[in-house]
Scaffold this motif. Sequence first.
Motif, PDB file in Angstrom:
ATOM      1  N   LEU A   6     -66.283-156.483  33.955  1.00 54.91           N
ATOM      2  CA  LEU A   6     -65.892-156.268  32.569  1.00 54.91           C
ATOM      3  C   LEU A   6     -66.749-155.159  31.972  1.00 54.91           C
ATOM      4  N   SER A   7     -66.462-153.925  32.373  1.00 56.85           N
ATOM      5  CA  SER A   7     -67.213-152.772  31.890  1.00 56.85           C
ATOM      6  C   SER A   7     -66.331-151.541  31.996  1.00 56.85           C
ATOM      7  N   THR A   8     -66.668-150.526  31.203  1.00 61.04           N
ATOM      8  CA  THR A   8     -65.907-149.279  31.264  1.00 61.04           C
ATOM      9  C   THR A   8     -66.061-148.612  32.623  1.00 61.04           C
ATOM     10  N   ALA A   9     -67.244-148.738  33.224  1.00 64.85           N
ATOM     11  CA  ALA A   9     -67.456-148.142  34.544  1.00 64.85           C
ATOM     12  C   ALA A   9     -66.541-148.782  35.582  1.00 64.85           C
ATOM     13  N   ALA A  10     -66.376-150.099  35.500  1.00 63.31           N
ATOM     14  CA  ALA A  10     -65.487-150.785  36.442  1.00 63.31           C
ATOM     15  C   ALA A  10     -64.041-150.355  36.226  1.00 63.31           C
ATOM     16  N   GLY A  11     -63.629-150.243  34.967  1.00 67.93           N
ATOM     17  CA  GLY A  11     -62.266-149.800  34.690  1.00 67.93           C
ATOM     18  C   GLY A  11     -62.013-148.379  35.153  1.00 67.93           C
ATOM     19  N   LEU A  38     -61.572-148.272  38.858  1.00 67.13           N
ATOM     20  CA  LEU A  38     -60.218-148.677  39.241  1.00 67.13           C
ATOM     21  C   LEU A  38     -59.223-147.542  39.004  1.00 67.13           C
ATOM     22  N   MET A  39     -59.416-146.797  37.927  1.00 67.52           N
ATOM     23  CA  MET A  39     -58.538-145.658  37.652  1.00 67.52           C
ATOM     24  C   MET A  39     -58.669-144.593  38.743  1.00 67.52           C
ATOM     25  N   LEU A  47     -54.039-149.951  38.723  1.00 76.58           N
ATOM     26  CA  LEU A  47     -53.788-149.624  37.322  1.00 76.58           C
ATOM     27  C   LEU A  47     -53.592-150.883  36.486  1.00 76.58           C
ATOM     28  N   GLN A  48     -52.943-151.877  37.047  1.00 77.49           N
ATOM     29  CA  GLN A  48     -52.797-153.142  36.326  1.00 77.49           C
ATOM     30  C   GLN A  48     -54.155-153.796  36.088  1.00 77.49           C
ATOM     31  N   GLU A  49     -55.030-153.738  37.089  1.00 81.31           N
ATOM     32  CA  GLU A  49     -56.365-154.310  36.930  1.00 81.31           C
ATOM     33  C   GLU A  49     -57.172-153.537  35.891  1.00 81.31           C
ATOM     34  N   ALA A  50     -57.098-152.213  35.933  1.00 77.47           N
ATOM     35  CA  ALA A  50     -57.823-151.400  34.954  1.00 77.47           C
ATOM     36  C   ALA A  50     -57.303-151.664  33.546  1.00 77.47           C
ATOM     37  N   GLN A  84     -58.070-146.956  23.816  1.00 73.19           N
ATOM     38  CA  GLN A  84     -57.571-145.669  24.293  1.00 73.19           C
ATOM     39  C   GLN A  84     -57.536-145.640  25.822  1.00 73.19           C
ATOM     40  N   MET A  85     -58.579-146.169  26.449  1.00 70.52           N
ATOM     41  CA  MET A  85     -58.602-146.241  27.912  1.00 70.52           C
ATOM     42  C   MET A  85     -57.485-147.142  28.435  1.00 70.52           C
ATOM     43  N   ARG A  86     -57.233-148.232  27.732  1.00 66.87           N
ATOM     44  CA  ARG A  86     -56.141-149.128  28.129  1.00 66.87           C
ATOM     45  C   ARG A  86     -54.801-148.411  28.067  1.00 66.87           C
TER      46      ARG A  86
END
Length: 211
Positions: free
Chosen positions: A67-72, A75-76, A95-98, A136-138
């Motif tokens: 649960l962090s921006t780095a993890a998202g 994934l991207m 992409l679904q996970e991110a 915005q990232m979402r």
Amino acid sequence: MISAITVRFFRHTCLTFLPVMAAFSFLPPGNAQTPTPNLPNTPNQAQPLDPSNPNVLRPTPQNNTLLSTAAGQRLMTEASNAVASQNYTLATQKLQEAREVFNQMSNFYQELAASFSGIDNRVADSQRKKALETAQMRDDATYQLALVHRAQNRSELAVPLLVQIIRSQNPTRDLGKKAYQQLFELGFVDTPFPRTGATTTPPNTSQSNQR
């Protein structure tokens, strides 16, 4: 007086003891016990605190948590690599996970902002800013996911995502415009936006305020 038996006993003992002592004196030095060397410091050994600042606690980096921006973002990146190799199934999964990671983070930040509103506006503003950034990232992840669905000729999955982006972003923002353009190219809408040469005219509030 010392009896002859006693003299013979001491003479026999000395003759027996001397060879044993001589044998010990000629033992090789390798059999002698040597001190144990000090073990080197291991990486897991506790490090001393900084004496100049021993009591300051800093936030723990969240790069290794899910649960962090780095993890998202990781994934991207994995999704982008999957798209480059035309592995759309893996790209969809990443992409679904991110998208889920960024969405959860945005919701949590919004809840924190609401909790601190009126109590500490500095904290509330900080959490509100993070909520907008992760939202915005979402939406970026959602847009990429819609493009993957379109590449697979699955417009029934792409259209709902594009509509969600427009509702979240607003049609006048860049990502909202891109999402609407995708809907136009898919034939889901038939009116282009923005229209070429069209200008948005703000409402005339001067007349509406007159009584």
